[in-house]
Design an enzyme around this catalytic site. Structure first.
Site, PDB file in Angstrom:
ATOM      1  N   ASP A  29      42.881   0.098 -70.091  1.00 24.12           N
ATOM      2  CA  ASP A  29      44.249   0.603 -70.250  1.00 24.12           C
ATOM      3  C   ASP A  29      44.260   2.112 -70.506  1.00 24.12           C
ATOM      4  OD1 ASP A  29      46.913   0.965 -70.751  1.00 24.12           O
ATOM      5  OD2 ASP A  29      47.110  -0.744 -72.086  1.00 24.12           O
ATOM      6  N   HIS A 229      44.365   2.691 -74.693  1.00 22.43           N
ATOM      7  CA  HIS A 229      45.765   2.941 -75.041  1.00 22.43           C
ATOM      8  C   HIS A 229      45.800   3.186 -76.546  1.00 22.43           C
ATOM      9  CE1 HIS A 229      50.015   2.135 -75.717  1.00 22.43           C
ATOM     10  NE2 HIS A 229      50.219   2.130 -74.413  1.00 22.43           N
TER      11      HIS A 229
HETATM   12 MG    MG Z   1      48.339   1.775 -69.292  1.00 22.89          MG
END
Ligand code: MG
Length: 462
Positions: A29, A229
């Site tokens: 992510d 993230h």
């Molecule tokens: Mg993302």
């Protein structure tokens, strides 16, 4: 007699069903194109990901189909531009903790397609295609073709304790409980405030268990990670180890996780029959700076932008004995994984709707170039840019996440990405024919896209 027996067994073997390959998708992510040692980062230590790249096929021009989390995951799961499934929105961008919308039941996910071909299907990590906290079962991964689920329903920063957001490196930011990230196993809420320092480790344990439990049948394991993230958390073993700070620690633990997954594939005897695809959902969150955000390397901008840094992401395909190790500059995208995997699995991709991917199996298995044609860069529901061959045209531009202004270009911008991947030299005046050709190709694409109502506007109102 002995000859007859041999002949009979050879015939039987010939008639046997070919073994279906397993698939493992590792989706990181917000990790940038320049975040790995094998992609040129001098500070990152990613030996397992580097090994995956050395033993597999490394893509230098692989694209996510969106510049932020939700639409990117929708594209991966459906093989369609998110604008077709209502999973994009110009303003809201992603599903939030208060969202009641989600991936429509009418979409046919890759998990559903593989399940209908006899696959066991599991997701371990962040779903972000529907938020279970609001008890809407139709948007749960178990309602979209997955038999097994362990993880978060949305991003790890989306349900913070009310109050001022803490500075990224403050003590408050480092308290996992402050973020109220809820951990689920299937529909069961395990922990309303999970300890995020343990997540990457727990995902590795669950992945190893899933692989062990399903080693005797074909399986699809989707591993969408929570990190890097922000907020960033690493376990004790990795915390404080990297010269790059917490981002480097998190990266090292993600790399360890990849190593554990490979170990599980090998120890269960299924590595030679498993295609692992490694990529990121979008570019790095440059708004977070160099301490807690990633790097797009030489590419321009990052998450939230349709400049290359927002959507060109790392891509590695690994399948020992089947995919020849090497590096390819063949353009490929997240949309292409659906038809590729369906083909390799002997499964049927939907034929009753427009699909936007191209089967890459000839590139993976026979080293034949695959021309995937026009690729469109959407930001929300608007088409900002498009790539055809070496050329990229921008109709609208906007910087990384946090840049409030989109700029519409009456005279579109043109770049040659083969010569100028950093998009530094604008050449539309020199190549009017190319501008015309790309503009026409985009006009044709637009005619085939019927936008649907966005699911991202549905929120709980109190
Ligand atoms: Mg993302």
């Amino acid at each position: 007699m002995r000859l007859l027996c041999l002949l009979a067994s050879a015939l039987l073997m010939g008639a046997a069903e070919p073994t279906k390959p397993n698939f493992v998708f590792v989706l990181i992510d917000d990790m940038g194109w320049g975040d790995f040692s094998c992609f040129g980062n001098q500070e990152a230590k990613t030996p397992n990901i580097d090994r995956l790249a050395a033993e597999g096929l490394r893509f230098t021009q692989f694209y996510s189909a969106a510049e932020v989390c939700t639409p990117s995951r929708a594209a991966l799961m459906t093989g369609r531009y998110p604008v077709r499934s209502g999973m994009a929105h110009n303003q809201f961008r992603v599903l939030r903790a208060i969202s009641t919308g989600g991936l429509p039941a009418s979409e046919v996910t890759l998990a559903e397609t593989l399940k209908s071909a006899g696959y066991a299907t599991g997701i371990i990590g962040k779903w972000h295609l529907g938020v279970w906290a609001n008890n809407l079962p139709q948007h749960h991964p178990l309602d979209h073709g997955f038999d097994f689920h362990f993880g978060l329903m949305h991003s790890n920063d989306m349900n913070p304790t009310p109050g001022n957001p803490p500075k990224a490196n403050s003590l408050v930011a480092q308290d996992p409980a402050w973020w109220n990230a809820a951990l689920y196993r299937g529909r069961e809420l395990l922990e309303p405030r999970t300890d995020q320092t343990q997540l990457t480790k727990r995902y590795a344990e669950e992945a190893a268990k899933f692989i062990g439990a399903n080693k005797d049948k074909p399986f699809f394991l989707y591993l969408p990670h929570t990190f890097p993230h922000t907020p960033l958390f690493a376990s004790e073993r990795f915390k404080g180890q990297s010269p790059r700070g917490i981002y480097g620690d998190v990266l090292a633990e993600l790399d360890w996780n990849v190593g554990e997954v490979l170990k599980a594939l090998k120890s269960n005897g299924v590595a030679d029959n498993t295609l692992v695809f490694f990529t990121s959902d979008n570019g790095p969150w440059t708004l977070m700076g160099t301490e807690t955000g990633g790097s797009a390397g030489l590419l321009k901008d990052g998450k939230g932008s349709t400049w290359e840094g927002g959507m060109r992401v790392p891509g590695i395909a690994w399948w020992p004995g089947k995919i020849k190790p090497g590096v390819t500059d063949n353009v490929a995208t997240m949309l292409d994984l659906y038809p590729t995997v369906a083909k390799l699995a002997g499964a049927k991709a939907p034929t009753d709707r427009p699909m936007d991917g191209t089967d890459l199996s000839a590139l993976l298995l026979e080293e034949r170039a695959v021309d995937r044609g026009l690729f469109c860069y959407y930001r929300g529901e608007r088409l900002f840019a498009a790539r055809l061959g070496d050329w990229k045209i921008h109709f609208i531009t906007q910087g990384s996440y946090g840049d409030p202004k989109a700029v519409t270009h009456e005279q579109p911008l043109l770049f040659n990405l083969a010569r100028d991947p950093a998009e530094a030299l604008e050449v539309s005046a020199q190549y009017p024919d190319v501008v015309r050709r790309l503009t026409e190709a985009v006009a044709e694409h637009r005619q085939g896209v019927v936008p649907v109502r966005s699911q991202l506007i549905d929120v709980v109102t109190k």
